[in-house]
Scaffold this active site. Structure first.
Site, short mmCIF file in Angstrom:
data_model
loop_
_atom_site.label_atom_id
_atom_site.label_comp_id
_atom_site.label_asym_id
_atom_site.label_seq_id
_atom_site.Cartn_x
_atom_site.Cartn_y
_atom_site.Cartn_z
N LYS A 9 0.82 -1.22 0.00
CA LYS A 9 0.00 0.00 0.00
C LYS A 9 0.85 1.28 0.00
O LYS A 9 2.07 1.24 0.26
CB LYS A 9 -0.93 -0.04 1.23
CG LYS A 9 -1.98 -1.15 1.16
CD LYS A 9 -2.92 -1.09 2.37
CE LYS A 9 -3.99 -2.16 2.29
NZ LYS A 9 -4.92 -2.08 3.45
N PHE A 57 -15.27 4.15 7.02
CA PHE A 57 -13.89 4.46 6.63
C PHE A 57 -13.67 4.41 5.11
O PHE A 57 -12.56 4.60 4.64
CB PHE A 57 -12.90 3.51 7.33
CG PHE A 57 -13.12 2.03 7.05
CD1 PHE A 57 -12.70 1.45 5.86
CD2 PHE A 57 -13.73 1.21 8.00
CE1 PHE A 57 -12.88 0.10 5.61
CE2 PHE A 57 -13.92 -0.15 7.76
CZ PHE A 57 -13.49 -0.70 6.55
N ARG A 85 -2.32 -14.28 4.79
CA ARG A 85 -3.07 -13.59 5.84
C ARG A 85 -2.33 -13.71 7.18
O ARG A 85 -2.25 -12.76 7.95
CB ARG A 85 -4.49 -14.15 5.97
CG ARG A 85 -5.42 -13.91 4.78
CD ARG A 85 -5.80 -12.49 4.55
NE ARG A 85 -6.40 -11.84 5.69
CZ ARG A 85 -7.05 -10.66 5.62
NH1 ARG A 85 -7.19 -10.04 4.45
NH2 ARG A 85 -7.54 -10.11 6.69
N ARG A 102 2.49 -6.45 9.36
CA ARG A 102 1.84 -5.29 9.97
C ARG A 102 2.43 -4.96 11.34
O ARG A 102 2.54 -3.79 11.71
CB ARG A 102 0.33 -5.54 10.04
CG ARG A 102 -0.32 -5.36 8.64
CD ARG A 102 -1.70 -5.91 8.57
NE ARG A 102 -2.42 -5.47 7.37
CZ ARG A 102 -3.61 -5.94 7.01
NH1 ARG A 102 -4.21 -6.88 7.73
NH2 ARG A 102 -4.19 -5.50 5.91
N ASN A 112 -1.90 0.28 6.87
CA ASN A 112 -1.39 -0.99 7.39
C ASN A 112 -0.59 -1.80 6.37
O ASN A 112 -0.47 -3.00 6.46
CB ASN A 112 -2.54 -1.80 8.01
CG ASN A 112 -3.64 -2.09 7.00
OD1 ASN A 112 -3.49 -1.81 5.83
ND2 ASN A 112 -4.72 -2.67 7.48
N HIS A 115 -2.28 -5.45 1.57
CA HIS A 115 -3.58 -6.12 1.38
C HIS A 115 -3.31 -7.57 0.99
O HIS A 115 -2.35 -7.84 0.26
CB HIS A 115 -4.36 -5.45 0.23
CG HIS A 115 -5.53 -6.29 -0.24
ND1 HIS A 115 -6.77 -6.22 0.35
CD2 HIS A 115 -5.62 -7.25 -1.20
CE1 HIS A 115 -7.58 -7.09 -0.24
NE2 HIS A 115 -6.91 -7.72 -1.19
P1 ADP Z 1 -7.93 -6.46 5.82
O1 ADP Z 1 -7.08 -5.57 4.93
O2 ADP Z 1 -7.17 -6.95 7.01
O3 ADP Z 1 -8.60 -7.58 5.05
P2 ADP Z 1 -10.54 -5.14 5.87
O4 ADP Z 1 -10.85 -5.92 4.63
O5 ADP Z 1 -11.49 -5.23 7.01
O6 ADP Z 1 -9.09 -5.53 6.42
O7 ADP Z 1 -10.40 -3.60 5.52
C1 ADP Z 1 -9.78 -3.19 4.31
C2 ADP Z 1 -8.85 -2.04 4.63
O8 ADP Z 1 -9.63 -0.90 5.05
C3 ADP Z 1 -7.87 -2.28 5.77
O9 ADP Z 1 -6.74 -3.02 5.41
C4 ADP Z 1 -7.54 -0.86 6.19
O10 ADP Z 1 -6.60 -0.26 5.29
C5 ADP Z 1 -8.89 -0.18 6.04
N1 ADP Z 1 -9.65 -0.23 7.30
C6 ADP Z 1 -10.30 -1.30 7.83
N2 ADP Z 1 -10.90 -1.00 8.99
C7 ADP Z 1 -10.64 0.33 9.20
C8 ADP Z 1 -11.00 1.26 10.23
N3 ADP Z 1 -11.74 0.88 11.28
N4 ADP Z 1 -10.55 2.52 10.11
C9 ADP Z 1 -9.82 2.92 9.06
N5 ADP Z 1 -9.45 2.09 8.04
C10 ADP Z 1 -9.85 0.82 8.11
MG MG Z 2 -10.02 -7.47 3.52
#
Ligand code: ADP
Ligand code: MG
Length: 138
Positions: A9, A57, A85, A102, A112, A115
């Site tokens: 990212k 978000f 993951r 992370r 973070n 992806h």
């Molecule tokens: P992951 O990337 O771990 O699969 P999600 O699919 O839930 O997580 O969310 C996609 C992305 O959206 C996250 O990696 C992060 O960049 C952003 N994100 C998720 N939850 C939040 C939050 N509560 N506040 C801000 N950004 C968020």
């Molecule tokens: Mg996701």
């Protein structure tokens, strides 16, 4: 063998740590079988993250994802989806286990660093979203 989609990212490309992340990926025996650095456009980012469009978000996430280039990758190994993951760690870096990407490099729950596809079905869809067949050399 499985394939999964990874995105390094903008927070990571901006900090010049794509190599550091690739080292963690490769040290965990995931093979990078396709990789390109691209600048996401707003409509592309919205389409990719459309599953989150009703989340509070969402707009911040889109603005973040288009704020600098990203590196999109296809990773291959046995159980690549769940393996990556695990290597990524929890969405919120404060909850990510030691040794995960992370935990090591992420800045916040939004910034973070990586992806990774969350299921084999989504991995296929997400790989097709960014790559043609001839760009993937397994
Ligand atoms: P992951 O990337 O771990 O699969 P999600 O699919 O839930 O997580 O969310 C996609 C992305 O959206 C996250 O990696 C992060 O960049 C952003 N994100 C998720 N939850 C939040 C939050 N509560 N506040 C801000 N950004 C968020
Ligand atoms: Mg996701």
């Amino acid at each position: 063998m499985e394939r999964t989609l990874s995105i390094i990212k903008p927070d990571a490309t901006k900090r010049n740590i794509t190599g550091k992340i690739n080292k963690i990926i490769e040290d965990n025996n995931l093979n990078i079988i396709a990789q390109k650095r691209i600048q996401l456009k707003e409509d592309t980012a919205e389409k990719f993250y459309s599953v989150h469009k009703n989340q509070s978000f969402f707009q911040d996430l889109i603005d973040f994802m288009i704020s600098a280039p990203v590196v999109v990758q296809v990773l291959e190994s046995e159980n690549a989806v769940s393996k990556y993951r695990d290597i990524m760690g929890s969405t919120n870096p404060t909850e990510a286990e030691e040794g995960t990407i992370r935990n090591e490099v992420a800045l916040s729950i939004q910034e973070n660093s990586v992806h990774g596809s969350d299921s084999l079905e989504n991995a296929k869809i997400e790989i097709d979203f960014f790559f043609t067949k001839d760009e993937i050399v397994g």
